[in-house]
Design an enzyme around this catalytic site. Structure first.
Site, PDB file in Angstrom:
ATOM      1  N   LYS A 239       0.851  -1.182   0.000  1.00  0.00           N
ATOM      2  CA  LYS A 239       0.000   0.000   0.000  1.00  0.00           C
ATOM      3  C   LYS A 239       0.882   1.224   0.000  1.00  0.00           C
ATOM      4  CE  LYS A 239      -4.468   0.736  -0.118  1.00  0.00           C
ATOM      5  NZ  LYS A 239      -5.404  -0.078  -0.894  1.00  0.00           N
ATOM      6  N   ASP A 279      -6.607   4.313  -5.295  1.00  0.00           N
ATOM      7  CA  ASP A 279      -7.293   4.131  -4.021  1.00  0.00           C
ATOM      8  C   ASP A 279      -7.974   5.455  -3.702  1.00  0.00           C
ATOM      9  OD1 ASP A 279      -7.375   3.874  -0.815  1.00  0.00           O
ATOM     10  OD2 ASP A 279      -7.129   1.872  -1.656  1.00  0.00           O
TER      11      ASP A 279
END
Length: 549
Positions: A239, A279
């Protein structure tokens, strides 16, 4: 639901300077400031006592205190609150000593302006957070608790358990980028975290949000590991993020920030290393800029360095709506399992961004009556059912749900308690807690967001018999179609949408059935069963690869 204002305690006995500070801060739109002004140290200490202050602007020379004693007494009362010193030219050395003693910054009163003032306050808050709370994240604690619960149940080898508690690689950078006013250079914190490197390249999105920190990114990378393992994808979890509010950036500023991010982390990303994706706060345009920056660096086009990019640059059909579509595929499976007639069901969808909007639309296509949806501005409720297509058009024109004429505006807490068959939290983490889980009136909780349910709430959900589609299963559609995009890019081959959706359904259905089997074998809830299924694959990979050297 609006962003929380930054509360500034202004400790200053000069009324002219007080009015100047109030005027400069009142002009800021992002963030919004609330200024509490006092002119004595005693009043400042009294106001600090109940809390609620985000930053202190402090004049060291006050009627009831002078010099460093002023700073030390404020510091003792507010150890975790950033302090910015306001200094006259003849007090610069004194201000410097305060900074050496722990103040975050000092401002010269003679040179104060809106840009320098707001930037100093924001940087002071950012530095304090970076120093003291990077790993101290509610999301990271939740991710670790979920992992430890599953690890205990399956008796995971302690060596592997300890290895998986924290990411294998974490990189932090401070990114400079130019604002449109070329003389202004902004500096922000940025992250890339890779949780497990044993499963193949790592995979995970990049989010731009003002609350991003290392703990949050680490939690998301951990969940991505379990998600990929549960789906049998050849990836470890990763991430990335930048701590910034992207809504305050122009297109040019966003591009410069993104290209700088790609450049800072270019050594650890790549189609065979780590593959970013969109995202929260990022988009296919952001992915296009990252792809171009990486390609310019290596000297040739590399489409598979990112996924979620535009179709014309090698993106996959179906990627944009994959998470919402996948969630609905799983809701269909859950309804079959529970003998619930989906076409006669009602649904509440929290969040009307990419995931929530598509989930609501696909539920409506299945005949589900969607009675409430929400975003950061409000929640809209209509017991007769909301017109999702019209709501989607309204949001595309007005950006937010607030003011839409299709239903009654209600609060988020009230919305989560509405009677319905399906409740789909598709917004932020920690929405279903021990405090409100008893008010839920749904049959199925379908998690489109990451970490929307706390561990304490999980146990109550299980006791109440609410069927949970946990996040590592429920929102895995995005990474599955990202995997398809990566494969198509490596093969220089484009799959038709029908094939993408059919393969997506097959993978999700298979994962759903394997998770149900674990539920029956281990007598656990769906989340723990999904974690156990994922852990089995990660543990096998770790054991088979061994430890080098």
């Amino acid at each position: 639901m609006a962003d929380k204002p930054v509360t500034v305690l202004l400790v200053e006995d000069n009324p002219l300077y007080t009015r100047l500070i109030q005027r400069l801060l009142s002009q800021s739109k992002r963030p919004v400031f609330e200024v509490v002004a006092v002119d004595h140290l005693a009043a400042a200490l009294q106001r600090l006592a109940p809390g609620g202050i985000d930053v202190v602007l402090l004049d060291l020379m006050l009627p009831d205190s002078e010099a460093l004693d002023t700073f030390y007494r404020i510091r003792a009362q507010a150890l975790d609150i950033p302090i910015v010193i306001q200094s006259a030219l003849d007090d610069v050395s004194l201000a410097g000593k305060a900074v050496e003693s722990g103040a975050q910054d000092f401002l010269l009163k003679e040179r104060i302006n809106e840009t320098s003032l707001i930037r100093s306050i924001r940087y002071a808050i950012e530095r304090t957070r970076a120093r003291g709370a990077e790993w101290s994240s509610a999301m990271f604690r939740l991710a670790q608790q979920q992992f430890l619960k599953a690890a205990h149940i399956v008796g995971l080898d302690d060596n592997i358990r300890q290895r998986l508690l924290f990411p294998e690689r974490s990189q932090i950078a401070t990114l400079p980028f130019r604002r449109d006013e070329q003389a202004q250079v902004e500096t922000v914190f940025a992250y890339r975290v890779q949780h497990v490197l044993a499963m193949g390249p790592t995979k995970g999105g990049i989010r731009y949000h003002q609350d991003v920190n290392l703990g949050e990114v680490a939690a998301l990378s951990m969940w991505m590991t379990w998600k990929c393992a549960l789906m049998n994808l050849p990836f470890g979890g990763a991430k990335g993020g930048v701590r910034i509010d992207p809504s305050g950036l122009t297109s040019g500023e966003l591009q410069r920030l993104t290209r700088r991010y790609a450049l800072e982390f270019i050594g650890i990303i790549g189609p065979d290393k780590d593959i970013p994706a969109p995202d929260m706060g990022t988009s296919e345009q952001v992915m296009a800029w990252i792809m171009d920056t990486y390609s310019q660096h290596v000297g040739y086009s590399v489409p598979s360095v990112v996924t979620g990019k535009p179709i014309v640059l090698g993106g996959s059909l179906g990627r944009n709506e994959a998470t919402g579509r996948g969630l609905v595929y799983l809701i269909e499976e859950a309804c079959r399992h529970l003998a619930v007639d989906l076409a006669k069901s009602t649904a509440v969808v929290q969040g009307f961004g990419n995931v929530g909007m598509h989930a609501a639309a696909f539920l409506a296509e299945c005949g589900v009556k969607v009675v409430a949806v929400s975003d950061v501005s409000t929640a809209i409720y209509n017991p007769a059912g909301l017109p999702i297509a019209e709501l989607r058009d309204y949001v595309r024109e007005h950006q937010l749900l607030a003011g839409s004429p299709f239903g009654e505006e209600i609060g988020n807490r009230e919305m989560l308690a509405l009677p319905c068959d399906i409740l789909a939290p598709c917004a932020l983490q920690n929405q279903i807690t021990a405090e409100n889980v008893g008010q839920l009136a749904c049959r199925i909780l379908a998690e489109g967001a990451n970490g929307p349910t706390t561990l304490e709430a999980d146990e109550i959900l299980s006791e109440r018999g609410i069927f949970v589609l946990p996040d590592i299963l429920g929102n895995a559609g995005g990474v599955i179609v990202s995997y398809f995009e990566w494969v198509q890019g490596l093969q220089n081959l484009m799959w038709p949408l029908e094939e993408v959706n059919a393969r997506l359904r097959d993978i999700l259905t298979n994962a759903f059935r394997r998770t149900l089997q674990r539920v029956q074998e281990k007598k656990v809830d769906m989340r723990t069963a999904a974690m156990i299924e994922a852990l089995h694959r990660v543990e096998s990979a770790k054991r088979l690869r061994g430890l080098f050297p």
